[in-house]
Design an enzyme around this catalytic site. Structure first.
Site, PDB file in Angstrom:
ATOM      1  N   LYS A 139       0.812  -1.224   0.000  1.00 15.01           N
ATOM      2  CA  LYS A 139       0.000   0.000   0.000  1.00 15.01           C
ATOM      3  C   LYS A 139       0.841   1.268   0.000  1.00 15.01           C
ATOM      4  CE  LYS A 139      -0.977   0.448   4.987  1.00 15.01           C
ATOM      5  NZ  LYS A 139      -2.039   0.566   5.977  1.00 15.01           N
TER       6      LYS A 139
ATOM      7  N   LEU B 236      12.444  -1.070   9.456  1.00 15.77           N
ATOM      8  CA  LEU B 236      12.860  -0.383  10.685  1.00 15.77           C
ATOM      9  C   LEU B 236      13.613  -1.286  11.661  1.00 15.77           C
ATOM     10  CD1 LEU B 236       9.595   1.617  11.472  1.00 15.77           C
ATOM     11  CD2 LEU B 236      11.688   2.483  10.429  1.00 15.77           C
ATOM     12  N   ALA B 237      13.589  -2.606  11.410  1.00 18.06           N
ATOM     13  CA  ALA B 237      14.189  -3.527  12.394  1.00 18.06           C
ATOM     14  C   ALA B 237      15.663  -3.206  12.583  1.00 18.06           C
ATOM     15  CB  ALA B 237      13.998  -4.970  11.954  1.00 18.06           C
TER      16      ALA B 237
ATOM     17  N   GLY C 215      17.847  -4.543  15.665  1.00 17.66           N
ATOM     18  CA  GLY C 215      18.696  -5.478  16.412  1.00 17.66           C
ATOM     19  C   GLY C 215      19.234  -6.632  15.608  1.00 17.66           C
TER      20      GLY C 215
ATOM     21  N   GLU D 173      20.688 -10.230  23.345  1.00 13.37           N
ATOM     22  CA  GLU D 173      19.550  -9.339  23.602  1.00 13.37           C
ATOM     23  C   GLU D 173      18.770  -9.885  24.782  1.00 13.37           C
ATOM     24  OE1 GLU D 173      17.284  -8.608  20.047  1.00 13.37           O
ATOM     25  OE2 GLU D 173      18.787  -7.225  19.285  1.00 13.37           O
TER      26      GLU D 173
ATOM     27  N   ASP E  19      -4.792  -3.637   8.659  1.00  7.93           N
ATOM     28  CA  ASP E  19      -5.722  -3.885   7.540  1.00  7.93           C
ATOM     29  C   ASP E  19      -5.962  -5.382   7.291  1.00  7.93           C
ATOM     30  OD1 ASP E  19      -5.432  -1.140   7.252  1.00  7.93           O
ATOM     31  OD2 ASP E  19      -4.129  -1.276   5.500  1.00  7.93           O
TER      32      ASP E  19
ATOM     33  N   HIS F 227       7.627  -2.009  23.916  1.00  8.92           N
ATOM     34  CA  HIS F 227       9.090  -2.015  24.027  1.00  8.92           C
ATOM     35  C   HIS F 227       9.491  -1.045  25.124  1.00  8.92           C
ATOM     36  CE1 HIS F 227      13.318  -1.861  23.073  1.00  8.92           C
ATOM     37  NE2 HIS F 227      13.145  -2.846  22.215  1.00  8.92           N
TER      38      HIS F 227
ATOM     39  N   ARG G 213      11.075  -8.235  27.703  1.00  9.58           N
ATOM     40  CA  ARG G 213      10.584  -6.862  27.511  1.00  9.58           C
ATOM     41  C   ARG G 213       9.418  -6.481  28.407  1.00  9.58           C
ATOM     42  NH1 ARG G 213      11.107  -6.691  20.952  1.00  9.58           N
ATOM     43  NH2 ARG G 213      13.359  -6.539  21.060  1.00  9.58           N
TER      44      ARG G 213
ATOM     45  N   HIS H 139       5.016  -1.801  20.360  1.00 13.52           N
ATOM     46  CA  HIS H 139       6.094  -2.247  19.478  1.00 13.52           C
ATOM     47  C   HIS H 139       5.725  -3.402  18.558  1.00 13.52           C
ATOM     48  CE1 HIS H 139      10.158  -2.698  18.131  1.00 13.52           C
ATOM     49  NE2 HIS H 139      10.309  -3.888  18.671  1.00 13.52           N
TER      50      HIS H 139
ATOM     51  N   GLU I   2       3.923 -10.503  10.977  1.00 13.94           N
ATOM     52  CA  GLU I   2       3.342  -9.922  12.196  1.00 13.94           C
ATOM     53  C   GLU I   2       1.815  -9.975  12.236  1.00 13.94           C
ATOM     54  OE1 GLU I   2       5.400  -6.381  13.386  1.00 13.94           O
ATOM     55  OE2 GLU I   2       3.890  -5.885  14.894  1.00 13.94           O
TER      56      GLU I   2
ATOM     57  N   ARG J  35       6.879 -11.877  22.942  1.00 16.06           N
ATOM     58  CA  ARG J  35       7.901 -12.288  21.967  1.00 16.06           C
ATOM     59  C   ARG J  35       9.306 -12.111  22.524  1.00 16.06           C
ATOM     60  NH1 ARG J  35      10.526  -8.909  17.386  1.00 16.06           N
ATOM     61  NH2 ARG J  35       9.962  -7.263  18.834  1.00 16.06           N
TER      62      ARG J  35
ATOM     63  N   SER K  78      11.058 -12.267  15.638  1.00 18.64           N
ATOM     64  CA  SER K  78       9.962 -12.050  14.679  1.00 18.64           C
ATOM     65  C   SER K  78      10.422 -12.117  13.231  1.00 18.64           C
ATOM     66  CB  SER K  78       9.237 -10.741  14.942  1.00 18.64           C
ATOM     67  OG  SER K  78      10.144  -9.731  15.210  1.00 18.64           O
ATOM     68  N   LEU K  79      11.608 -11.618  12.935  1.00 19.04           N
ATOM     69  CA  LEU K  79      12.091 -11.738  11.555  1.00 19.04           C
ATOM     70  C   LEU K  79      12.257 -13.220  11.219  1.00 19.04           C
ATOM     71  CD1 LEU K  79      14.731  -8.833  11.544  1.00 19.04           C
ATOM     72  CD2 LEU K  79      12.506  -8.823  10.430  1.00 19.04           C
TER      73      LEU K  79
HETATM   74  C1  LIG Z   1      11.561  -0.205  15.134  1.00 14.42           C
HETATM   75  C2  LIG Z   1      11.432  -1.703  15.033  1.00 14.42           C
HETATM   76  C3  LIG Z   1      12.527  -2.508  15.290  1.00 14.42           C
HETATM   77  C4  LIG Z   1      12.423  -3.898  15.191  1.00 14.42           C
HETATM   78  N1  LIG Z   1      13.539  -4.667  15.393  1.00 14.42           N
HETATM   79  C5  LIG Z   1      13.448  -6.007  15.205  1.00 14.42           C
HETATM   80  C6  LIG Z   1      14.595  -6.828  15.296  1.00 14.42           C
HETATM   81  O1  LIG Z   1      15.704  -6.351  15.500  1.00 14.42           O
HETATM   82  N2  LIG Z   1      14.448  -8.163  15.114  1.00 14.42           N
HETATM   83  C7  LIG Z   1      13.232  -8.748  14.864  1.00 14.42           C
HETATM   84  O2  LIG Z   1      13.162  -9.976  14.722  1.00 14.42           O
HETATM   85  N3  LIG Z   1      12.133  -7.989  14.755  1.00 14.42           N
HETATM   86  C8  LIG Z   1      12.207  -6.641  14.919  1.00 14.42           C
HETATM   87  N4  LIG Z   1      11.086  -5.873  14.789  1.00 14.42           N
HETATM   88  C9  LIG Z   1       9.820  -6.518  14.409  1.00 14.42           C
HETATM   89  C10 LIG Z   1       9.863  -6.877  12.929  1.00 14.42           C
HETATM   90  O3  LIG Z   1      10.542  -5.863  12.228  1.00 14.42           O
HETATM   91  C11 LIG Z   1       8.473  -7.015  12.353  1.00 14.42           C
HETATM   92  O4  LIG Z   1       7.677  -7.814  13.149  1.00 14.42           O
HETATM   93  C12 LIG Z   1       8.536  -7.665  10.981  1.00 14.42           C
HETATM   94  O5  LIG Z   1       9.442  -6.980  10.174  1.00 14.42           O
HETATM   95  C13 LIG Z   1       7.166  -7.663  10.349  1.00 14.42           C
HETATM   96  O6  LIG Z   1       7.302  -8.056   9.009  1.00 14.42           O
HETATM   97  P1  LIG Z   1       6.007  -8.240   8.127  1.00 14.42           P
HETATM   98  O7  LIG Z   1       6.485  -8.633   6.785  1.00 14.42           O
HETATM   99  O8  LIG Z   1       5.045  -9.104   8.820  1.00 14.42           O
HETATM  100  O9  LIG Z   1       5.334  -6.771   8.108  1.00 14.42           O
HETATM  101  P2  LIG Z   1       5.911  -5.384   7.619  1.00 14.42           P
HETATM  102  O10 LIG Z   1       7.365  -5.441   7.424  1.00 14.42           O
HETATM  103  O11 LIG Z   1       5.390  -4.331   8.508  1.00 14.42           O
HETATM  104  O12 LIG Z   1       5.241  -5.207   6.180  1.00 14.42           O
HETATM  105  C14 LIG Z   1       3.862  -5.015   6.043  1.00 14.42           C
HETATM  106  C15 LIG Z   1       3.555  -4.738   4.588  1.00 14.42           C
HETATM  107  O13 LIG Z   1       2.157  -4.817   4.352  1.00 14.42           O
HETATM  108  C16 LIG Z   1       1.737  -3.749   3.525  1.00 14.42           C
HETATM  109  N5  LIG Z   1       0.307  -3.508   3.750  1.00 14.42           N
HETATM  110  C17 LIG Z   1      -0.343  -3.348   4.933  1.00 14.42           C
HETATM  111  N6  LIG Z   1      -1.664  -3.159   4.714  1.00 14.42           N
HETATM  112  C18 LIG Z   1      -1.856  -3.192   3.364  1.00 14.42           C
HETATM  113  C19 LIG Z   1      -2.987  -3.022   2.525  1.00 14.42           C
HETATM  114  N7  LIG Z   1      -4.227  -2.765   3.002  1.00 14.42           N
HETATM  115  N8  LIG Z   1      -2.810  -3.100   1.176  1.00 14.42           N
HETATM  116  C20 LIG Z   1      -1.579  -3.328   0.653  1.00 14.42           C
HETATM  117  N9  LIG Z   1      -0.465  -3.484   1.412  1.00 14.42           N
HETATM  118  C21 LIG Z   1      -0.602  -3.418   2.750  1.00 14.42           C
HETATM  119  C22 LIG Z   1       2.642  -2.604   3.959  1.00 14.42           C
HETATM  120  O14 LIG Z   1       2.666  -1.575   2.997  1.00 14.42           O
HETATM  121  C23 LIG Z   1       3.974  -3.354   4.104  1.00 14.42           C
HETATM  122  O15 LIG Z   1       4.584  -3.492   2.846  1.00 14.42           O
HETATM  123  C24 LIG Z   1      11.175  -4.485  14.879  1.00 14.42           C
HETATM  124  C25 LIG Z   1      10.071  -3.680  14.626  1.00 14.42           C
HETATM  125  C26 LIG Z   1      10.190  -2.296  14.706  1.00 14.42           C
HETATM  126  C27 LIG Z   1       8.988  -1.446  14.431  1.00 14.42           C
END
Ligand SMILES: Cc1cc2nc3c(=O)[nH]c(=O)nc-3n(C[C@H](O)[C@H](O)[C@H](O)COP(=O)(O)OP(=O)(O)OC[C@H]3O[C@@H](n4cnc5c(N)ncnc54)[C@H](O)[C@@H]3O)c2cc1C
Length: 482
Positions: A32, A42-43, A45, A111, A204, A225, A271, A332, A356, A367, A372-373
């Site tokens: 989106k 943004l991850a 660590g 960590e 969403d 966090h 955490r 977080h 996520e 967690r 999570s990655l």
């Molecule tokens: C600041 C920060 C630091 C972190 N550090 C770590 C770490 O060090 N190690 C670790 O394991 N985890 C970490 N996490 C958690 C981890 O980054 C996330 O849980 C993980 O990256 C989520 O991946 P994802 O692919 O599920 O979602 P996301 O990476 O959030 O991607 C979601 C995607 O869905 C799309 N989307 C959403 N709704 C719609 C819609 N209606 N239509 C079309 N597209 C849509 C978005 O545009 C995006 O592309 C951190 C998180 C944050 C915020």
């Protein structure tokens, strides 16, 4: 247009499922926002995984279930821990550069909640490195088509097919068709005033899945966090766990360490324990001034190890090699979500969820850092390789079926939702505010549905945020204390 698989989301879960999809399938990846706007990007660590002979699967499993307060699905944890190292190695072969020791072995950091150094990382911007390299790989695959800035606002199941309705950047509506859909839409952080999450995290996918009849589980299992930079409103910069892993102290207003009063792992406790410890200390001291202090470490080491955090704090006028960092807890991560089996299937034929937005049961109630990655990779790969491609036929559907409105939805509605959530459930739930919040959210949802607002991206996001917030609060009422 028909595809074998439509993946919604370009974070690690979405990208990795596209890349793992059989090469003879047609895949459409929809995002989106810009492809790199995600929580993945943004991850900081890193990724937890057992790669050293000094470590063991058992130890990683034990740490994961201890952090999850033994509410984890143990089979899912075992799958993640034992299969994850192969996915992490695969990232390296795809060009992801993890930090290395002089001898060439991967650098491992520690960590909170981990009993061994097992976090591989790319300085303090691991997510950016992974997201960029995975996107590069996806772009090279001829079976993968990519649609950026394309908002999925509805999905309908018609016989064995899904119709995926989208709004393009220019507001144009369209529909795509697929026999399989992978929801990889990320978290819900934007329902809070203070969150580390990216602007895309509005829940969403969870609302779309619920509408399709999927089981949504444990939405109140939200991770706060303990250490986000306590400066400014809204999205806050995370000061990664790894800073404490490298020895930073948490201090109260008087400059005293306090975490050992609350847990024998001190600053490196899980955490939720650190968050509660901080809030307890705030009550005792009568002050929200909490600091992280890493000034006693060599300043070159700190700058080189945490370049992103160093830069972000400098922008706020704080030199972390000399100054204490003001920190406070922040929303977080979402542990619960769209319930799935070990192959990420939602139970609705052809509908998968990963990352996520999903609930694999891996994290239990809380967690473990950097899991999570790893979870997103293991289970998005399992979804992709187990997808059952069926023969199909489909009828075209008019995508412009929605009534157009007359006015734009007010931004104040999103603000009100955040205010409700911040008061009702921030680290510790407030049952009185939850009851009030639920009633107001119910009214809001009805109001939005009955309104003559123009159905643009803001409209759908606001509606989804209200629905997800209501689901979170209902889950607390159903399950008792979060
Ligand atoms: C600041 C920060 C630091 C972190 N550090 C770590 C770490 O060090 N190690 C670790 O394991 N985890 C970490 N996490 C958690 C981890 O980054 C996330 O849980 C993980 O990256 C989520 O991946 P994802 O692919 O599920 O979602 P996301 O990476 O959030 O991607 C979601 C995607 O869905 C799309 N989307 C959403 N709704 C719609 C819609 N209606 N239509 C079309 N597209 C849509 C978005 O545009 C995006 O592309 C951190 C998180 C944050 C915020």
């Amino acid at each position: 247009m028909y595809y074998d698989i439509i993946v919604v989301g370009s974070g690690i879960a979405g990208l990795y499922s596209c890349i793992n999809a059989p090469k003879d399938t047609s895949v459409l990846l929809i995002s989106k926002s810009d492809f790199l706007n995600s929580n993945t990007y943004l991850a900081q660590g890193g990724i937890a995984c057992v790669l050293s002979e000094k470590d063991s699967f058992k130890s990683h499993i034990d740490d994961t279930v201890r952090a999850g307060r033994y509410e984890n699905d143990i089979e899912a944890v075992k799958l993640m821990v034992t299969e994850g190292p192969l996915d992490v190695k695969r990232l390296s072969t795809m060009g992801v550069e993890f930090d290395k020791e002089d001898g060439g072995e991967l650098k491992m950091t520690l960590e909170g909640g981990h009993s061994a150094r097992r976090i591989v990382h790319h300085s303090d911007s691991t997510g950016r490195e992974i997201a960029e390299k995975l996107l590069e790989s996806a772009r090279k695959e001829i079976n993968i088509s990519l649609a950026e800035n394309t908002f999925v606002y509805d999905i309908k199941k018609i016989d064995d097919m899904f119709a995926v309705f989208v709004l393009g950047k220019n507001g144009k509506r369209d529909a795509y068709f697929a026999s399989n859909v992978v929801l990889a839409t990320g978290g819900i952080g934007k329902i809070y005033k203070y969150t580390t999450n990216s602007s895309i995290a509005t829940g969403d996918g969870i609302v779309l899945a619920k509408r399709l009849g999927a089981n949504i589980k444990n939405l109140s299992y939200i991770q706060f966090h303990p250490t986000a930079l306590a400066i400014g409103e809204g999205e806050r910069v995370l000061v990664s766990e790894a800073v404490r892993g490298e020895g930073a102290y948490l201090l109260n207003e008087k400059g005293e360490r306090f975490m050992h009063k609350y847990h024998d792992m001190g600053e490196l406790a899980p955490r939720d324990v650190v968050c509660r410890g901080i809030l307890e200390e705030v009550k005792i001291q009568g002050s929200e001034n909490i600091y992280l202090d890493i000034t006693y470490k060599d300043s070159d080491f700190v700058r080189n190890r945490f370049p992103y955090i160093y830069e972000k704090c400098m922008e706020a006028g704080i030199d972390i090699t000399k100054d204490r960092i003001p920190v406070f807890p922040c929303q977080h991560y979402l542990m619960g979500g769209i319930h799935v089996d070990f192959n990420s299937n939602t139970g609705i034929k052809g509908l998968y969820a990963a990352g996520e937005c999903s609930n694999t049961g891996v994290h239990g109630k809380n967690r473990l850092a950097s899991n999570s990655l790893l979870e997103a990779m293991v289970f998005s790969r399992r979804a992709a390789i187990n997808i059952d491609i069926q023969n199909h036929s489909y009828k075209m559907i008019d995508a412009d079926i929605r009534r157009e409105g007359t006015s734009l939805i007010e931004p104040s509605i999103k603000e009100e939702i955040r205010d409700i959530m911040q008061k009702a459930y921030f680290v510790v739930p407030d049952m009185g505010m939850i009851a009030k919040g639920l009633s107001r959210l119910g009214e809001m949802i009805k109001g939005i549905e009955a309104s003559s607002y123009i159905k643009d991206k803001e409209y759908y996001e606001t509606f989804n945020m209200a629905c997800v917030s209501k689901m979170v609060l209902e889950d607390i009422q159903k399950n008792g204390q979060a």
